[in-house]
Design an enzyme around this catalytic site. Structure first.
Site, PDB file in Angstrom:
ATOM      1  N   SER A  98      11.547  -2.711   5.272  1.00 33.27           N
ATOM      2  CA  SER A  98      10.634  -1.532   5.588  1.00 33.27           C
ATOM      3  C   SER A  98      11.022  -0.274   5.230  1.00 33.27           C
ATOM      4  CB  SER A  98      10.151  -1.897   7.088  1.00 33.27           C
ATOM      5  OG  SER A  98       9.616  -3.060   7.583  1.00 33.27           O
ATOM      6  N   THR A 109       7.947   3.599   2.539  1.00 37.65           N
ATOM      7  CA  THR A 109       7.348   4.594   3.187  1.00 37.65           C
ATOM      8  C   THR A 109       8.088   5.523   3.806  1.00 37.65           C
ATOM      9  OG1 THR A 109       5.143   3.212   3.383  1.00 37.65           O
ATOM     10  CG2 THR A 109       5.023   5.305   4.714  1.00 37.65           C
ATOM     11  N   GLU A 111       8.448  -5.632   8.997  1.00 37.69           N
ATOM     12  CA  GLU A 111       9.189  -6.514   9.484  1.00 37.69           C
ATOM     13  C   GLU A 111       8.627  -7.041  10.824  1.00 37.69           C
ATOM     14  OE1 GLU A 111      12.180  -7.066   7.233  1.00 37.69           O
ATOM     15  OE2 GLU A 111      11.625  -5.559   5.840  1.00 37.69           O
ATOM     16  N   GLY A 154       0.770  -1.202   0.100  1.00 37.38           N
ATOM     17  CA  GLY A 154       0.065   0.207   0.260  1.00 37.38           C
ATOM     18  C   GLY A 154       0.992   1.167  -0.008  1.00 37.38           C
TER      19      GLY A 154
END
Lengths: 764, 293
Positions: A527, A530, A718, A488
Site C-alpha cells: 500500500s 499513493t 491491505e 487507480g
C-alpha cells in the site's frame, strides 16, 4: 470535464472523483495486458512441469525435443548459474536468491507438483507442446508432506536436507522443515494470565488461498546480438523483474529494459519472477523474441499462493473486558522454500490493541507446495482470524458488545506494540467509533441473520520512489512515475499534481515509465504507491514549480524569491517586487526557450513515515441450517484511510479487499489429493466469490490524515482483507451457536458441524 | 499438428452419415461450450467436427397436442424465451437455463448438456423427472430412448457408431401438474451441481396422483428415483411422505468424496433438495407460481 463537488473542503482536486486516465482504454478493450504484446518472428515458450510433489531429478534428456523441427531452444537448470545464499526483498517479503533460481527451474529436486523442470521455445504452441512431451525426466519419487503440522514432525520427509531452524531455542541439532522460529515479547504473560478473570485458549487453521488475479502471468522477452534485453511483462514491479533477471542471468541491470503492461490484478502475487528469466534465456539461446504465458492451471499450481497456517491463541482478560495477557503461536506454510509471511502475521496479531503482556511465536515451515508469495497484508489475515475470533468469544463470555470490548482495548497514539514500535497518530479508536455509528451497526439485525464484527491492522510501507514532471510546449504536464497502476494510482498521482500545480486534472497526463525512462521504484505493494510515489510526485512537481518561478523571475528580471506560485500562475510575491501580470504555466512554457530551455522537475527519495491503517468490518449473514450455505446480507468496511485522494478508488480498495477476505472465509482453499497434487487448479473448483454472491459492500472512510505526508495519505489496500475472515466466522458463530475454528466455512464443513451439534438430522 | 475437418451438415441424415464416416473421431458441434473447452484442455482431439446448427429440426421447438419437441442444438436462451414451454415445464426450462453463464446460454443446448454425459448436468434431472424421450438418428434409422437410459457413466452415452441426438420430447401434461429443479452449489452461479434434484408432479385436489424424481451428481449417471416417486404418489405430500421420499433419494445416492462435496454431504442434500423441489412443484401444480431460484 465536469467533476462532482470536492469531498474535502481543504482542497480543489483532492477528494474528487474524476475518470481514471486508463479508464477509456480499459472499457473499450484497447488497454494492452502482457499477453497482448507481440513481436515479429517471436517464438512460443512452454514450461515442462513436475507431475510429482517431491522427487529427485536423476537425469533430464532434452535431445529428442531439440531435434524436433521448429524447436529453437531448450533450457534446464544447467542454463542458469548457481546463486549465493543471500536474502533480497521481493515486494513485502524476503527471498533467498539460491532458492529463487531453484524455484524458477528445479535443480537437484522437484519440490512441488507444477515445479518447472525445463522450458522450450518453438515456432508455434503445438510444436512447443510436442517438444515438452519429448523431454525425458528420470525422477526418483520421494515421500512428500503437504500440511504444516505433519511437516514439523521429527520424522517428516525433508525438503532441504541441510535446513537448520534459524532462531531455534536451543539451537537446532539436526535439519528439519522448520526454517525459522521468531519471537516477539512484551511484559510478562504468565503474570498477566495469573491475574485474569477469564482466560480463553483456542486452536485455528486456515488453508492456502490464491491471489486469484484474472490476468495470468505472461511475458515477452527479446535478447539482441549485442547483449541488450527487452522484457514486456505483467508485474507489480518492473524494476524488480529487471533486478531478478540480472541476478539470475548474471547480467548488468543497464542491459535489461523492462516495460510493464497494464496489469490484470496482482494483489502481491506479481512481485516475484517465474517466466521472465526463462523467456530471456530462451531468447538468448534462440536469437528470437520469446513469448510465454501461463495457463490458469499453471497459475494455480506454480505461482505463489498465500499460505495456510495453524494458529494457537490464548487471551486473558478482566471482567470489565480489559485484556491483560495475550499469546499467539503461528506455524505457517512457506511452500517449497523458506520465507512465509509469518513475521508480519505475528506482528499484526495484536497490533490493534494496547496490551501490557504479549508473547508471540512464529514458525516458518516448508512443505511440498508452491512457494508462497505476498497476498494483500501478507500473513495478517491469518493471525487476525484467530485473534479476532477469540476476542469475539471473550465478548460473548463477558456479554459485552464486540465493538465496546475492542474500544476498551484499542491501540492509540503512544501505544507500544509487541514488535517494538510505538504508534504515532493512528485511527483505531476513530474507526471503531465510526463502525459503531455506521448506518449498518445502528440498524437492528434482520430476522434470520446474525452479525459479526472484527478488526485488522496493517503497517503500510514507504520505500524507494522516483518521479518526474515535464511541461509540454503548450503548458500541459506529463507526470512520470515507475509503479504499475493496480488500484487507480495514476488518477491519485494526477490529482495530487493538479492540487500542487493549481491546474486542471485533465491538463495532467500521468504515465508509467519503463525501467530505462525513470529512476528506481520499489514494487507496487505494501500500500505504498499513493503514499510514497505520491510524495515523489508532489516533490517532483514542487521542483517543477521552483523551475517555473525561476522562469518568471527571469522574465521579470527579479529575484526568484520574489515570485510565488498560485492557481497555476507565477505572481509577484508582493508590491515591493514590482507590478507584473501573472504568468500562466502555458505562457511560461511558450517562452521556455528564452528562459533556460525545457521545464522539468524530478524527485527521488526513500520514503519513511508510512501511517499504519486500521479497519473494522461488520457482517450480517444467514446460515441455511440444512445445507450449510452462508448468505451475506449486508457488509460494511470502516477504515482509517488517511486522506482519501480519489474516494472512489479508496472505496474500491475496501470493497475488493472485503470480497477477497469473504472468499477466503467461505469457500477458497487449495485441496490436495493423496499424491500431493492440487485437485482444484481452476476457478470452477477454486471458488472465489462471484458478483451475485455478495451485496454491495458499504464503506465508511475515516479520514485521519497521516502527519508525515503533505496530503495526509495512508496506504489503504491491505487492511480491508484482514477483518473479513473473523467477521464472517464470528457472524456464523452468532447465527448457529457453533464456533468454526477451521477455514474455509464451506457448505459441507459447516453442514457437518451443524449436524454434529444436533444428534438428529434437522427435518424442520 | 493434427488436422481437423470441419463440416456443416444441412440435414440430420447428413450429420449422421458424416458421423459414421468419421469412424469414432467425429464430434458434434452445437453450441460448442463443452467441445471447445475440452479441445483447448487437450481432453479431446476430434478428426471431424460436424456443425449441426444449420439443421432446422435441431434448432427449433415445436408443440403437438401439448407435447413439446426441443431440437437438441436449440440454444438455452431460446428455450428460456419460449413462453408456452416455460409455462408447461417451468422446472425443465429453469434447469436448462442454469447451464453456464448468461453468455454461455446463448450457445449451450440441452442436447449438448445431455451428450456431455456429466452426472452433474443441470438439465438432465429435470428432463428425467419430466419423462423426456430422446430421439436418436443413426446412419440408417431413427430410434427413441427414455432420457434416464441415455447415459451409461461419466462422459459415456449409449449412442452407437454414427448416431446423433436429434431432439428431446416432453410429453403432454395433465392438468394440475408442476415441476421444479433445484441444485446445490456453494456459490450462487457459475458452478457445478453438488446435488441436483428434479421433481414433476400431478395433483388431484390435495393428493399427488403421479410423480417422477430425477437425481443428479450423486452417482455415475443421473438417476430416476422410483422409490421417491412412489413415496409421493398417492400421498397428500405430508411429512411422512416427504420423509420417505427424502430418505429414498438419500438411499439412492452412490456418490464420491471429492473436491466438490463429501459422500455424507451429498447424501444428506439429496433429501433436503427433494423436499424443497417437491414443495415448489406442488405449488406450481396447484397454480401457485413460485420461482425455484
Amino acid at each position: 470535464m465536469s467533476n462532482p463537488p470536492t469531498n474535502n473542503p481543504k482542497y480543489k482536486w483532492i477528494g474528487t472523483r474524476p475518470d481514471r486516465p486508463d479508464g477509456a482504454d480499459k472499457v473499450t478493450g484497447r488497454a494492452r495486458f502482457a499477453a497482448d504484446f507481440n513481436l515479429a518472428g517471436q517464438l512460443i515458450g512452454k514450461v515442462l512441469r513436475s507431475p510429482h510433489a517431491h522427487a529427485r531429478i536423476k537425469s533430464i534428456d532434452t535431445s529428442k525435443a531439440e531435434a524436433l523441427a521448429g524447436v529453437k531452444a531448450v533450457v534446464t537448470s544447467r542454463d542458469f548459474p548457481e546463486q549465493p545464499d543471500v536474502i533480497v526483498p521481493a515486494g513485502e517479503m524476503q527471498v533467498n536468491l539460491r532458492d529463487v533460481t531453484r524455484n524458477i527451474m528445479a535443480r537437484e529436486k522437484v519440490l512441488y507438483e507444477g515445479h518447472a523442470v525445463a522450458a522450450v521455445a518453438a515456432t508455434n504452441e503445438a510444436i512447443a507442446k510436442q517438444a515438452l512431451a519429448l523431454i525425458k525426466v528420470n525422477y526418483e519419487v520421494l515421500p512428500h508432506v503437504i500440511d504444516v503440522a505433519a511437516a514439523m514432525k521429527p520424522n517428516a520427509p525433508l525438503l532441504h536436507e541441510h535446513l537448520m531452524t534459524e532462531g531455534a531455542k536451543p539451537a537446532a541439532a539436526r535439519p528439519s522443515n522448520i526454517a525459522k522460529r521468531i519471537e516477539f515479547a512484551k511484559g510478562d504473560t504468565a503474570a498477566g494470565f495469573a491475574k485474569a478473570d477469564v482466560v480463553i485458549e483456542r486452536d485455528y487453521t486456515t488453508q492456502a488461498v490464491h491471489q486469484g488475479y484474472i490476468e495470468p502471468h505472461a511475458t515477452l522477452a527479446s535478447a539482441s546480438e549485442d547483449g541488450q534485453v527487452q522484457i514486456w511483462s505483467t508485474t507489480q514491479g518492473h524494476f524488480q523483474v529487471r533486478g531478478f533477471c540480472a541476478r539470475l542471468l548474471n547480467m548488468e541491470t543497464s542491459q535489461i529494459r523492462v516495460t510493464p503492461s497494464e496489469i490484470g490484478g496482482g494483489f502481491g502475487g506479481k512481485t516475484v519472477v517465474y517466466l521472465e528469466p526463462l523467456a530471456v534465456r530462451l531468447s538468448q539461446k534462440s536469437g528470437k523474441p520469446v513469448k510465454m504465458t501461463m495457463s490458469r492451471d499453471d497459475v494455480f499450481r506454480a505461482s505463489g499462493p498465500a499460505p495456510g497456517a495453524d494458529v494457537h491463541v490464548k487471551i486473558g482478560a478482566m471482567k470489565d473486558g480489559r485484556i491483560v495477557a495475550a499469546e499467539c503461536t503461528v506455524a505457517m506454510q512457506a511452500g517449497a522454500f523458506p520465507g512465509s509471511p509469518v513475521g508480519p502475521a505475528c506482528m499484526c496479531s495484536y497490533a490493534c490493541y494496547d496490551i501490557d503482556n504479549v508473547f508471540i511465536v512464529g514458525y516458518d515451515v516448508v512443505s511440498n507446495r508452491p512457494k508462497v508469495a505476498a497476498y494483500r497484508a501478507p500473513g495478517a489475515p491469518i493471525s487476525s482470524f484467530a485473534v479476532e475470533s477469540t476476542i469475539d468469544l471473550l465478548a460473548q463470555q463477558l456479554k459485552m458488545d464486540p465493538i465496546d470490548l475492542r474500544l476498551k482495548n484499542a491501540a492509540a497514539k503512544g501505544t507500544k506494540t509487541a514488535y517494538g514500535v510505538t504508534f504515532g497518530t493512528i485511527g483505531m479508536v476513530e474507526t471503531l467509533e465510526a463502525a459503531k455509528n455506521s448506518p449498518h451497526y445502528k440498524t437492528p439485525v434482520k430476522p434470520g441473520f446474525a452479525r459479526g464484527v472484527a478488526a485488522g491492522f496493517w503497517f503500510n510501507v514507504g520505500a524507494d520512489s522516483s518521479a518526474a514532471a515535464h511541461v509540454g510546449e503548450d503548458g500541459t504536464v506529463t507526470v512520470i512515475s515507475g509503479n504499475p497502476d493496480i488500484g487507480g494510482s495514476r488518477a491519485s498521482l494526477a490529482l495530487m499534481a493538479a492540487e500542487e500545480l493549481g491546474i486542471d486534472y485533465d491538463k495532467i497526463r500521468p504515465v508509467i515509465a519503463d525501467t530505462a525512462s525513470i529512476g528506481f521504484n520499489f514494487v507496487t505493494g505494501g500500500s505504498r504507491v499513493t503514499f510514497a510515489t505520491g510524495l515523489a510526485v508532489v516533490n517532483s512537481v514542487r521542483d517543477l514549480i521552483r523551475d517555473l518561478k525561476g522562469r518568471a523571475a527571469k522574465t521579470w528580471g527579479v529575484d526568484p524569491e520574489g515570485v510565488i506560485w498560485e492557481n497555476g500562475m507565477a505572481k509577484p510575491a508582493g508590491s515591493n517586487v514590482g507590478t507584473f501580470e501573472p504568468l500562466t504555466i502555458a505562457q511560461l512554457a511558450a517562452t521556455a526557450g528564452k528562459t533556460g530551455g525545457p521545464i522539468n522537475g524530478h524527485a527521488q527519495l526513500n520514503v519513511t513515515g508510512a501511517g499504519p491503517g486500521f479497519g473494522v468490518h461488520i457482517c450480517d449473514l444467514a446460515v441455511d441450517a440444512d445445507t450449510g450455505i452462508v448468505t451475506v446480507g449486508r457488509y460494511t468496511a470502516a477504515q482509517d484511510v488517511g486522506t482519501a485522494i480519489h474516494p472512489s478508488y479508496v472505496e474500491g480498495q475496501l470493497q475488493g479487499g472485503a470480497v477477497q477476505g469473504i472468499g477466503w472465509a467461505l469457500n477458497e482453499e487449495y485441496i490436495y489429493n493423496a499424491q500431493g497434487r492440487l485437485a482444484n487448479p481452476g476457478f470452477l473448483d477454486y471458488r472465489i466469490p462471484v458478483a451475485s454472491d455478495l451485496p454491495m459492500i458499504e464503506t465508511v472512510l475515516v479520514e485521519v490524515p497521516n502527519p508525515t505526508h503533505p496530503y495526509g495519505v495512508r496506504g489503504v489496500g491491505e487492511v480491508p482483507i484482514i477483518p473479513p475472515l473473523a467477521a464472517v466466522a464470528n457472524a456464523v458463530a452468532r447465527s448457529t451457536g457453533i464456533r468454526m475454528y477451521d477455514l474455509p466455512l464451506s457448505p459441507p464443513k459447516l453442514s457437518a458441524a451443524l449436524d454434529a451439534a444436533r444428534p438428529l438430522m434437522a427435518a424442520e | 499438428m493434427t488436422d481437423i475437418l470441419y463440416k456443416v451438415a444441412k440435414t440430420v441424415r447428413e450429420a449422421a452419415s458424416l458421423m459414421a464416416a468419421a469412424k469414432g473421431k467425429g464430434r458434434i458441434l452445437a453450441g460448442g461450450t463443452d467441445l471447445l473447452v475440452q479441445m483447448k484442455a487437450g481432453m479431446v482431439a476430434p478428426g471431424t467436427i460436424i456443425d449441426v446448427k444449420k439443421i432446422p429440426e435441431m434448432v427449433s421447438i415445436t408443440e403437438t397436442k401439448g407435447s413439446y419437441r426441443i431440437g437438441a442444438a436449440t440454444p438455452a436462451a431460446v428455450i428460456g424465451e419460449h413462453k408456452k414451454l416455460k409455462k408447461a415445464w417451468p422446472g425443465v426450462v429453469e434447469a436448462i437455463n442454469l447451464i453456464g453463464s448468461t453468455q454461455v446460454q446463448g450457445r449451450a443446448s440441452a442436447g449438448g448438456n445431455l451428450c456431455n454425459a456429466s452426472p452433474a448436468a443441470d438439465s438432465v434431472p429435470a428432463l428425467v423427472a419430466a419423462g423426456a424421450i430422446v430421439t436418436i438418428q443413426g446412419p440408417k434409422t431413427r430410434r427413441t430412448v427414455p432420457v434416464e437410459k441415455f447415459t451409461s457413466g461419466p462422459g459415456k452415452t449409449t449412442l452407437k457408431a454414427g448416431e446423433i441426438v436429434v431432439s428431446l420430447t416432453l410429453p403432454a401434461r395433465p392438468k394440475a401438474s408442476g415441476d421444479a429443479y433445484l441444485r446445490l452449489i456453494p456459490r450462487t452461479e457459475m458452478d457445478i451441481a453438488v446435488v441436483g434434484v428434479g421433481v414433476s408432479l400431478t395433483m388431484k385436489g390435495d393428493t399427488c396422483v403421479s410423480a417422477r424424481v430425477g437425481l443428479g451428481a450423486v452417482a455415475p449417471t443421473v438417476l430416476l428415483v422410483e422409490a421417491a416417486a412412489k413415496a409421493l404418489t398417492g400421498s397428500k405430500l405430508d411429512a411422512t411422505a416427504l420423509d420417505a421420499a427424502a430418505n429414498a433419494c438419500s438411499a439412492a445416492c452412490r456418490p464420491i468424496d471429492d473436491k466438490r462435496g463429501t459422500i455424507r454431504y451429498r447424501t444428506k442434500i439429496a433429501g433436503v433438495l427433494l423436499r424443497r423441489a417437491t414443495a415448489i412443484a406442488a405449488d406450481r401444480a396447484r397454480g401457485i407460481s413460485k420461482q425455484g431460484h
